[in-house]
Design an enzyme around this catalytic site. Structure first.
Site, PDB file in Angstrom:
ATOM      1  N   ALA A 103       0.852  -1.191   0.000  1.00 43.32           N
ATOM      2  CA  ALA A 103       0.000   0.000   0.000  1.00 43.32           C
ATOM      3  C   ALA A 103       0.885   1.238   0.000  1.00 43.32           C
ATOM      4  CB  ALA A 103      -0.895   0.000   1.220  1.00 43.32           C
ATOM      5  N   CYS A 104       0.418   2.285  -0.674  1.00 46.35           N
ATOM      6  CA  CYS A 104       1.142   3.552  -0.640  1.00 46.35           C
ATOM      7  C   CYS A 104       0.966   4.186   0.728  1.00 46.35           C
ATOM      8  CB  CYS A 104       0.597   4.500  -1.697  1.00 46.35           C
ATOM      9  SG  CYS A 104       0.768   3.897  -3.382  1.00 46.35           S
ATOM     10  N   THR A 105       1.997   4.870   1.179  1.00 43.74           N
ATOM     11  CA  THR A 105       1.948   5.557   2.468  1.00 43.74           C
ATOM     12  C   THR A 105       2.668   6.887   2.339  1.00 43.74           C
ATOM     13  OG1 THR A 105       1.987   3.441   3.645  1.00 43.74           O
ATOM     14  CG2 THR A 105       2.545   5.401   4.918  1.00 43.74           C
ATOM     15  N   ASN A 145      -3.560   4.227   1.778  1.00 46.35           N
ATOM     16  CA  ASN A 145      -4.632   4.129   0.789  1.00 46.35           C
ATOM     17  C   ASN A 145      -6.009   4.048   1.465  1.00 46.35           C
ATOM     18  OD1 ASN A 145      -2.274   2.171  -0.749  1.00 46.35           O
ATOM     19  ND2 ASN A 145      -3.004   4.039  -1.701  1.00 46.35           N
TER      20      ASN A 145
END
Length: 202
Positions: free
Chosen positions: A23-25, A198
């Site tokens: 996941a993008c963070t 996200n």
């Protein structure tokens, strides 16, 4: 001194056993002596054909959302990372404002009401970088002069609409997260919003 070594060993061990991120963070570090750093991971499953762009002040822009798209002239120069070379996904302007665009599967954008000015989600981060020096200035402007943000197909999957949310941070350590919930723009504004992933919706 032994405690520092033990803490360092513990942190190193955590890094070795950590799983793969999926996941993008985005994280804002509020450090000693006023040091402020914003970083993000890009954990997109497919190549994004990203490039770095340097944009000067004084560029004429258009909101790319059909009739009633807003127009503006950039007040600040910026350096950005593009997504598919059609969208600003991350960037920083010369005043120190940082914008990050992350996937958010539950985002729902407003229907066109025939009156409210509009802007594409693909250029919305660039609009923020072009127009504002601080988080507080951007938040106030968005609250005082609402914009409808419009989505569009993801370039690699035309049956899928882009569902995204935006984070802002600045040189003072201030922070905001902009989300679209049930067709409404919702702004969470505080220095406390140091982390955005996200999901979930805040």
């Amino acid at each position: 001194m032994p405690f520092r070594r033990l803490a360092a060993a513990f942190c190193a061990a955590l890094l070795l056993v950590a799983g793969v991120a999926e996941a993008c963070t985005r994280v804002v570090y509020l450090g000693p002596e006023g040091r402020i750093l914003t970083g993000r991971s890009m954990d997109w499953k497919l190549p994004m054909v990203s490039n770095l762009w340097a944009f000067p002040r004084g560029m004429e822009r258009e909101g790319l959302a059909g009739p009633r798209s807003i127009t503006w002239t950039s007040r600040y120069g910026s350096v950005v990372v593009s997504g598919y070379d059609i969208s600003t996904t991350d960037g920083m302007n010369e005043a120190g404002l940082v914008v990050n665009l992350l996937w958010e599967v539950n985002a729902t954008y407003p229907e066109d009401d025939g009156e409210t000015p509009r802007i594409s989600v693909a250029i919305f981060p660039q609009y923020l970088l072009d127009s504002y020096a601080t988080v507080a200035e951007a938040v106030t402007a968005l609250q005082d002069s609402p914009l409808d943000v419009a989505t569009g197909p993801v370039p690699i999957g035309p049956d899928r609409l882009a569902t995204l949310h935006v984070s802002l941070s600045d040189a003072t350590g201030d922070s905001a997260i902009i989300e679209w919930i049930d067709g409404e723009m919702v702004i969470h504004h505080s220095r406390n919003y140091q982390v955005m992933t996200n999901e979930p919706t805040l």
